[in-house]
Enzyme design. Sequence first.
Site, PDB file in Angstrom:
ATOM      1  N   CYS A  76       5.531  -8.110  -0.132  1.00 43.72           N
ATOM      2  CA  CYS A  76       5.980  -7.774  -1.295  1.00 43.72           C
ATOM      3  C   CYS A  76       7.313  -8.694  -1.421  1.00 43.72           C
ATOM      4  CB  CYS A  76       6.583  -6.265  -1.344  1.00 43.72           C
ATOM      5  SG  CYS A  76       7.543  -5.843  -2.877  1.00 43.72           S
ATOM      6  N   CYS A 224       5.668  -9.250 -10.094  1.00 45.16           N
ATOM      7  CA  CYS A 224       5.085  -9.072  -8.547  1.00 45.16           C
ATOM      8  C   CYS A 224       5.218 -10.681  -7.909  1.00 45.16           C
ATOM      9  CB  CYS A 224       3.565  -8.812  -8.812  1.00 45.16           C
ATOM     10  SG  CYS A 224       2.786  -8.559  -7.111  1.00 45.16           S
TER      11      CYS A 224
HETATM   12  N1  API Z   1       5.735  -6.140  -5.985  1.00 42.89           N
HETATM   13  C1  API Z   1       5.130  -6.923  -4.728  1.00 42.89           C
HETATM   14  C2  API Z   1       3.827  -6.836  -4.510  1.00 42.89           C
HETATM   15  C3  API Z   1       3.464  -5.371  -3.824  1.00 42.89           C
HETATM   16  C4  API Z   1       1.999  -5.657  -3.345  1.00 42.89           C
HETATM   17  C5  API Z   1       1.353  -4.292  -3.492  1.00 42.89           C
HETATM   18  N2  API Z   1       1.102  -3.762  -4.967  1.00 42.89           N
HETATM   19  C6  API Z   1      -0.085  -4.497  -2.756  1.00 42.89           C
HETATM   20  O1  API Z   1      -0.423  -5.471  -2.410  1.00 42.89           O
HETATM   21  O2  API Z   1      -0.623  -3.317  -2.274  1.00 42.89           O
HETATM   22  C7  API Z   1       5.589  -8.298  -4.693  1.00 42.89           C
HETATM   23  O3  API Z   1       6.507  -8.460  -5.236  1.00 42.89           O
HETATM   24  O4  API Z   1       5.020  -9.015  -4.200  1.00 42.89           O
END
Ligand code: API
Length: 294
Positions: A76, A224
């Site tokens: 993350c 993300c």
């Molecule tokens: N918000 C995150 C990603 C979370 C990943 C998650 N949703 C998974 O792979 O299950 C980021 O900034 O990289």
Amino acid sequence: MASPAPFAKMNGLGNNIIVADMRGRTDRVLPAAAVALAADPATGFDQIMAIHDPRTPGTDHYVVILNSDGSTAQACGNGMRCVVQALAAETGRNSFTFETVAGILNADQHGNGLISVDMGLPRFGWQDIPLAEEFRDTRMIELQIGPIDAPVLHSPSVASMGNPHAIFWVDQDVWSYELEKFGPMLENHPIFPERANITIAQVTASDAMTIRTWERGAGLTGACGSAACAAAVSAARTRRTGRSVAVTVPAGGSLTVEWRDNDHVIMTGPAEWEWSGTFDPATGQWQRDAEDAA
Ligand SMILES: N[C@H](CCC[C@H](N)C(=O)O)C(=O)O
């Protein structure tokens, strides 16, 4: 009831993050606690970053990442920047080495407050992502949404940044696609045995793109970081951009992603503290700290 642990409600460019301080403890943030905190509008989050004591000599902390559905994530990016911001504010240090379930990574806070996280090496092999079966191209031509002769989304690039990503390239504004409708179907498509984070990306210049992401285990998010990295490396790999890209995220603002010659992906952006409290890592019951309560 477990003894309360401190937490900070933060955000990384609109990605809602809870940084939980689990140092000096042997318990974990339980999935039930994550689900309870996610359901409460005051504490609603996309990821919890739980800071634990280090497991490996030479690292500062072990970090466990939970999604809002209680599942565990391997990476993350935005959450890591929040962890750095919180620890830098506490210790005055600006350089950290973390261990996650996916490996060891370095992160630094710069003089201007922005934070860079070394997201490690991208992987593109079908077993690495993972996919249920081999694919031939740099794209998965098998996967499409919409009518067979006029697909709305098709042929995504796929990449692992420690966690699984599929990136659909689009020509129109990313907001014109019903990601809330397609996202859950694609996240849970049988081609992704561990599910996947689903991104639509519009390349706007050789060094710029705009993305929207449906996150595995969290749904639509304001940003993300790992998806920004997966999209940037996939764009460079397919000659859509160069190796340094500004990635605009849904909440507004952008992350800089640089795919270095040594194959490491460096993501740079802000992190913001909102308020602090304490919570029970077993149940998610929480209380806001008195100092900053309204
Ligand atoms: N918000 C995150 C990603 C979370 C990943 C998650 N949703 C998974 O792979 O299950 C980021 O900034 O990289």
